[in-house]
Design a protein around this motif. Sequence first.
Motif, mmCIF file in Angstrom:
data_model
loop_
_atom_site.group_PDB
_atom_site.id
_atom_site.type_symbol
_atom_site.label_atom_id
_atom_site.label_comp_id
_atom_site.label_asym_id
_atom_site.label_seq_id
_atom_site.Cartn_x
_atom_site.Cartn_y
_atom_site.Cartn_z
ATOM 1 N N LYS A 41 91.799 99.235 5.273
ATOM 2 C CA LYS A 41 92.297 99.573 6.604
ATOM 3 C C LYS A 41 91.136 99.577 7.585
ATOM 4 O O LYS A 41 90.047 100.031 7.257
ATOM 5 N N SER A 42 91.390 99.108 8.789
ATOM 6 C CA SER A 42 90.418 99.173 9.854
ATOM 7 C C SER A 42 90.970 100.082 10.948
ATOM 8 O O SER A 42 92.104 99.907 11.387
ATOM 9 N N PHE A 43 90.176 101.051 11.379
ATOM 10 C CA PHE A 43 90.585 101.971 12.427
ATOM 11 C C PHE A 43 89.973 101.601 13.770
ATOM 12 O O PHE A 43 90.140 102.321 14.743
ATOM 13 N N VAL A 46 85.764 103.992 17.049
ATOM 14 C CA VAL A 46 86.107 105.404 17.226
ATOM 15 C C VAL A 46 84.945 106.117 17.919
ATOM 16 O O VAL A 46 83.785 105.733 17.775
ATOM 17 N N GLN A 63 82.497 101.672 14.208
ATOM 18 C CA GLN A 63 83.684 101.003 13.668
ATOM 19 C C GLN A 63 83.988 101.635 12.318
ATOM 20 O O GLN A 63 83.140 101.648 11.433
ATOM 21 N N GLN A 66 88.313 101.805 5.938
ATOM 22 C CA GLN A 66 88.633 102.526 4.704
ATOM 23 C C GLN A 66 89.020 101.515 3.642
ATOM 24 O O GLN A 66 89.857 100.650 3.880
#
Length: 153
Positions: A41-43, A46, A63, A66
Motif C-alpha cells: 500500500k502507498s499512502f 504525509v 512518502q 506499507q
Amino acid sequence: MPLYDVMFLMKPHVKKEALLDLVARVGKHVFRRNGVVCDIKSFGVVQLGYGIKKLDGRYYQGQLMQMTMMATPNMNKELFYLNKEDRLLRWILVKHRDRQFGLEFLGEDDDKNGLEKLSRLNLMGDDDEDEDEDEDDDDDEEYNVEPDDTKAE
C-alpha cells in the motif's frame, strides 16, 4: 510463518521508480527466504509530526508505504541493510500477533496454548455473577409488583 508489516518512510523528493525499486528489492529478499509478499500500500506524501534530521537536511514530509508479508521470524535481522539506504527516513517491522495461519488456523495446534479453555468468568472472578443477581432484583421494583394478600385470609 507469521505475518509482518514493513512500514517505509521515504524522503518526499524520491521518484516513484526509485521507490518501487526499493520495495521490489525487499520483496525479492523476502521471496528468497521462502516468504510471501501479501500486500503493498502507498499512502502518498504525509506530514510528519516532527522533523527528521538527515545528513542532507531536515524533513517534515515523507512518502509512506506499507508492505504486508509472511516471512520467517529472523526477517527483522535480515532487513538491517535498510539502515544504509539513503532514500529512507525511517523503517519499521511490525508483527501481527493476533492472527493465526497454517496449522494454527486449522486447529491442530490448539493444545499448545491453553488460554482458549479459560472462560471470561474464570478470569474475572465471581463478581460478575453477583452483579447479575442484583440486576434481577431491580427488575421487580421497576414493574411495581405487589404481593397478593387476598390468598392469606
